[in-house]
Design a protein around this motif. Structure first.
Motif, PDB file in Angstrom:
ATOM      1  N   ASN A 108      46.728  40.528  39.078  1.00 32.72           N
ATOM      2  CA  ASN A 108      45.808  40.298  40.230  1.00 32.72           C
ATOM      3  C   ASN A 108      45.235  41.740  40.258  1.00 32.72           C
ATOM      4  O   ASN A 108      44.061  42.027  40.479  1.00 32.72           O
ATOM      5  CB  ASN A 108      46.143  39.796  41.463  1.00 32.72           C
ATOM      6  N   ARG A 141      43.096  42.716  37.452  1.00 33.16           N
ATOM      7  CA  ARG A 141      41.552  42.015  37.583  1.00 33.16           C
ATOM      8  C   ARG A 141      40.814  42.885  38.456  1.00 33.16           C
ATOM      9  O   ARG A 141      39.630  42.979  38.230  1.00 33.16           O
ATOM     10  CB  ARG A 141      41.853  40.557  37.968  1.00 33.16           C
ATOM     11  N   SER A 201      36.635  39.248  34.755  1.00 38.57           N
ATOM     12  CA  SER A 201      37.678  39.963  35.309  1.00 38.57           C
ATOM     13  C   SER A 201      38.841  39.162  35.219  1.00 38.57           C
ATOM     14  O   SER A 201      40.024  39.572  34.759  1.00 38.57           O
ATOM     15  CB  SER A 201      37.391  40.511  36.784  1.00 38.57           C
ATOM     16  N   ARG A 202      38.875  37.850  35.503  1.00 37.55           N
ATOM     17  CA  ARG A 202      39.994  36.925  35.460  1.00 37.55           C
ATOM     18  C   ARG A 202      40.496  36.766  33.924  1.00 37.55           C
ATOM     19  O   ARG A 202      41.748  37.202  33.785  1.00 37.55           O
ATOM     20  CB  ARG A 202      39.642  35.764  36.074  1.00 37.55           C
ATOM     21  N   TRP A 203      39.699  36.613  32.873  1.00 33.76           N
ATOM     22  CA  TRP A 203      40.107  36.569  31.621  1.00 33.76           C
ATOM     23  C   TRP A 203      40.588  37.834  31.208  1.00 33.76           C
ATOM     24  O   TRP A 203      41.659  38.022  30.622  1.00 33.76           O
ATOM     25  CB  TRP A 203      38.982  35.980  30.956  1.00 33.76           C
ATOM     26  N   THR A 251      44.101  38.898  32.622  1.00 34.12           N
ATOM     27  CA  THR A 251      45.283  37.984  31.926  1.00 34.12           C
ATOM     28  C   THR A 251      45.177  38.653  30.500  1.00 34.12           C
ATOM     29  O   THR A 251      46.547  38.900  30.042  1.00 34.12           O
ATOM     30  CB  THR A 251      44.733  36.797  31.548  1.00 34.12           C
TER      31      THR A 251
END
Length: 98
Positions: A42, A45, A56-58, A61
């Motif tokens: 997080n 991100r 940003s999420r991808w 991760t």
């Protein structure tokens, strides 16, 4: 090492963001919101969003998977070096020698 400008992210002549290794580490740790000395997915991100990055999420991760060599789900002090390649490729950050 002092920053060359008042901005935490400075642009080089080719439009990329430039940091020394120490500047990059200090800047990255500003996103360590729980102050545990590690970067979570997080928090990464948030780094992606702060650099103006998309997805940003991808990318958060993907950055954890790329840099987290011990598989604990966090980027800690010894793994920040692994994040430099990801930051260059995905976030447009360049690490300079001085």
């Amino acid at each position: 090492m002092a920053f060359k400008t008042t901005s935490m992210i400075q642009n080089s002549d080719d439009g990329r963001r430039e940091f020394t290794v120490n500047e990059f580490k200090r800047w990255l740790m500003k996103f360590d919101t729980d102050k545990d000395g590690r970067i979570s997915v997080n928090e990464l991100r948030q780094v992606v969003s702060a650099t103006g990055g998309w997805f940003s999420r991808w990318k958060g991760t993907a950055g954890i998977k790329s840099a987290d060599k011990n598989g604990n789900g966090f980027i800690d002090g010894c793994e920040i070096e692994n994040l430099i390649h990801f930051a260059y490729k995905e976030l447009g950050v360049r690490i300079i020698p001085y």
